[in-house]
Write a protein that holds these residues in place. Sequence first.
Motif, short mmCIF file in Angstrom:
data_model
loop_
_atom_site.label_atom_id
_atom_site.label_comp_id
_atom_site.label_asym_id
_atom_site.label_seq_id
_atom_site.Cartn_x
_atom_site.Cartn_y
_atom_site.Cartn_z
N ASN A 107 83.78 61.05 48.67
CA ASN A 107 82.61 61.11 47.80
C ASN A 107 81.32 61.40 48.56
OD1 ASN A 107 83.77 60.67 45.30
ND2 ASN A 107 83.69 58.45 45.48
N TRP A 108 81.39 61.45 49.89
CA TRP A 108 80.18 61.61 50.68
C TRP A 108 79.68 63.05 50.59
CZ3 TRP A 108 81.37 58.77 55.91
CH2 TRP A 108 81.70 57.45 55.62
N SER A 109 78.38 63.20 50.65
CA SER A 109 77.76 64.51 50.78
C SER A 109 76.82 64.44 51.97
CB SER A 109 76.98 64.85 49.50
OG SER A 109 76.34 66.10 49.63
N SER A 110 76.66 65.52 52.67
CA SER A 110 75.98 65.48 53.96
C SER A 110 74.60 64.85 53.92
CB SER A 110 75.86 66.91 54.52
OG SER A 110 77.14 67.46 54.69
N TYR A 111 73.85 65.08 52.84
CA TYR A 111 72.47 64.61 52.84
C TYR A 111 72.15 63.75 51.63
CZ TYR A 111 72.10 68.09 56.44
OH TYR A 111 72.30 68.83 57.57
N LYS A 112 73.14 63.27 50.94
CA LYS A 112 72.90 62.38 49.80
C LYS A 112 73.29 60.97 50.19
CE LYS A 112 73.68 63.64 45.59
NZ LYS A 112 74.37 63.99 44.38
N SER A 113 72.53 60.03 49.71
CA SER A 113 72.76 58.63 50.10
C SER A 113 73.86 58.02 49.25
CB SER A 113 71.46 57.83 49.96
OG SER A 113 70.47 58.36 50.79
N THR A 114 75.08 58.53 49.40
CA THR A 114 76.20 58.01 48.63
C THR A 114 77.20 57.29 49.52
OG1 THR A 114 77.30 60.15 48.84
CG2 THR A 114 76.01 59.78 46.85
N ILE A 115 76.88 57.16 50.82
CA ILE A 115 77.80 56.47 51.72
C ILE A 115 77.92 55.01 51.33
CG2 ILE A 115 78.10 55.73 54.11
CD1 ILE A 115 76.94 58.33 55.04
N TRP A 116 76.80 54.40 50.97
CA TRP A 116 76.79 53.02 50.48
C TRP A 116 76.22 53.00 49.06
CZ3 TRP A 116 78.91 49.18 53.35
CH2 TRP A 116 79.00 49.36 54.74
N SER A 117 76.86 52.30 48.16
CA SER A 117 76.29 52.05 46.83
C SER A 117 75.92 50.57 46.77
CB SER A 117 77.30 52.39 45.74
OG SER A 117 78.54 51.73 45.95
N HIS A 118 74.95 50.22 45.90
CA HIS A 118 74.44 48.85 45.94
C HIS A 118 74.08 48.33 44.56
CE1 HIS A 118 70.61 51.16 45.94
NE2 HIS A 118 70.18 50.13 45.23
N ILE A 119 73.96 47.01 44.50
CA ILE A 119 73.41 46.31 43.34
C ILE A 119 72.44 45.25 43.86
CG2 ILE A 119 75.45 46.64 41.86
CD1 ILE A 119 76.23 43.73 42.54
N ALA A 120 71.60 44.73 42.98
CA ALA A 120 70.69 43.64 43.38
C ALA A 120 71.52 42.41 43.73
CB ALA A 120 69.73 43.33 42.24
N PHE A 121 71.14 41.74 44.82
CA PHE A 121 71.89 40.58 45.30
C PHE A 121 71.07 39.32 45.04
CE2 PHE A 121 73.66 38.06 49.04
CZ PHE A 121 74.84 37.77 48.38
N GLU A 122 71.49 38.55 44.07
CA GLU A 122 70.74 37.37 43.65
C GLU A 122 71.61 36.12 43.67
OE1 GLU A 122 69.35 38.53 39.83
OE2 GLU A 122 67.74 39.81 40.61
N HIS A 123 72.47 36.03 44.66
CA HIS A 123 73.35 34.86 44.77
C HIS A 123 72.51 33.60 44.99
CE1 HIS A 123 76.69 32.32 45.92
NE2 HIS A 123 77.54 33.32 45.73
N PRO A 124 72.78 32.54 44.22
CA PRO A 124 71.93 31.33 44.31
C PRO A 124 72.24 30.41 45.49
CG PRO A 124 73.61 31.01 42.65
CD PRO A 124 73.77 32.43 43.13
N ALA A 125 73.29 30.69 46.24
CA ALA A 125 73.69 29.78 47.32
C ALA A 125 72.61 29.68 48.39
CB ALA A 125 75.00 30.25 47.95
N SER A 126 72.43 28.50 48.93
CA SER A 126 71.50 28.26 50.04
C SER A 126 72.09 27.20 50.95
CB SER A 126 70.14 27.81 49.51
OG SER A 126 70.24 26.52 48.93
N PHE A 127 71.49 27.01 52.11
CA PHE A 127 71.98 25.98 53.02
C PHE A 127 71.74 24.58 52.47
CE2 PHE A 127 72.18 29.38 56.14
CZ PHE A 127 73.31 29.03 56.85
N GLN A 128 70.78 24.43 51.57
CA GLN A 128 70.55 23.13 50.94
C GLN A 128 71.72 22.73 50.03
OE1 GLN A 128 68.14 25.50 51.14
NE2 GLN A 128 66.98 24.41 52.73
N THR A 129 72.35 23.72 49.39
CA THR A 129 73.45 23.44 48.46
C THR A 129 74.82 23.64 49.09
OG1 THR A 129 73.42 25.73 47.63
CG2 THR A 129 72.02 24.12 46.50
N LEU A 130 74.86 24.03 50.37
CA LEU A 130 76.13 24.30 51.05
C LEU A 130 76.82 22.99 51.42
CD1 LEU A 130 77.64 26.88 51.96
CD2 LEU A 130 76.62 26.54 54.21
N ALA A 131 78.08 22.86 51.02
CA ALA A 131 78.83 21.62 51.26
C ALA A 131 79.48 21.65 52.63
CB ALA A 131 79.89 21.44 50.16
#
Length: 500
Positions: free
Chosen positions: A189-213
């Motif tokens: 699916n890669w094209s030489s000059y198009k940014s398709t090597i990585w696809s992404h979504i917003a990362f809003e995972h709620p985990a933190s070190f305060q809640t890590l068991a």
Amino acid sequence: MKPTTMGETWARMGSTLAGLMFLWAFIQQFIPYEFRRYIEKGINTLVSFTYPYVEISIHEHMGNELKRSEAYIAVESYLSTNTARNVKRLKAEMGKNNKLTLSMDDYEKLTDEYQGAKVWWSLNKIIRSSIGSTYHNPEPERRYYKLIFHKRYRELVTESYLEHVMKEGKAMKERKRQRKLYTNSPGYNWSSYKSTIWSHIAFEHPASFQTLAMDSKKKQEIVDDLVAFSNGKDYYAKIGKAWKRGYLLYGPPGTGKSTMIAAMAKLLDYDVYDLELTAVKDNTELRKLLVEVTNRSILVIEDIDCSLDLTGQRNNKAERLSKSNVGEEIKKSNDKEEVKELKSNISKVTLSGLLNFIDGLWSSCGEERLVVFTTNYVGKLDPALVRRGRMDKHIELSYCSFDAFKVLAKNYLVLESHPLFDCIHKLMNETKMTPADVAENLMPKSVFNDAETRLLNLIQALREVKEETERSNVKQNQEDDANAISALLNVSQTSKLVDD
């Protein structure tokens, strides 16, 4: 004299344009290409004497570089502040705190002013035809911003305005930055000059070190290590090492390895790149993926012992192929085209390629990166892959301790103490349960489940695990005894035959 009507004016313009188009078509068809080049060069020289404007192009990709230009990204961020007010066609993307970030669409223009100088920006695109373009491999595109200004402002623009754009663009990019979760696309699916090597979504995972068991002391040690790394740019430069660090997270399933990665990303405000090794065709594609990983990011390979044959058994290609599911399909298939397609789907990423990817020359093409491997079976991995220097810090995530349980009780039940805690403490010292299983028992199963009910559910689950473990131990002891007796009988019979 009769005044010229609007219709007559348009008619004359149309005739003029038609004449110019005919002349251009005639020149292209009947005048040799070499001669046309001299004509175009002469026209450009003539225009340069009369044209009072200067043009500067800022390309997304320079030459054969795989990585996006930092200057292009800074301009993109800088122009986004004026885009909504002055541009008619926009591109929208979800940004920080679920707010839309607007940017210019292709071929749009924008006016900006700086210290009395007016400049014009436009976003353009070059599509270059390439042999063998297909649906999966389209013609490569190159985007670039063009800056136009009057030549009287040359010194102001080149020495002050562009520096202002770079500085403001980088600052705006940080303010509007939304953490993202990336995954790699298959190579076809890669094209030489198009940014398709990585696809992404917003990362809003709620985990933190305060809640890590996990154990509080161990947790603080990890936090201190991460903070020291993120503040260590000058130190890494001083000791002559690339500004990166490797973490190996290992332990049984359900012990919080993925949650740990999410907590790391939240603590440092880093993007996460989830690399699926089985989708990487070969070592060359692996290097291209690494080049496109941004700074201030975490590169993750989860369950690395299952991704490829990277264990201590360094088998040759034929052995790996024979052991794989694809190898079995190849043996069963009689269709040559099908066999060819199956072979093309086999990843040719090698252990050597992965080692160079982690800490070879290519690993220094970026900075402020964490490389994280996770595995359930650390003993299966090749020692060269997990040695210090590649995986600098080894973190074991084991079964739930009482300290970790108290974190979960505070998260799920809003309790810091309870009379049932003593019973749970005793059971946890006698049996093993993962934090995921403990958390599941603390989850409300109905609106009538209060905190005490859920604690009793956990106690019951711990007792069941304890009883099951005891039964398994008894069974294992019986099998061991039977095997020992069988071995003694075999020795006795062998001795008798020797005596006879």
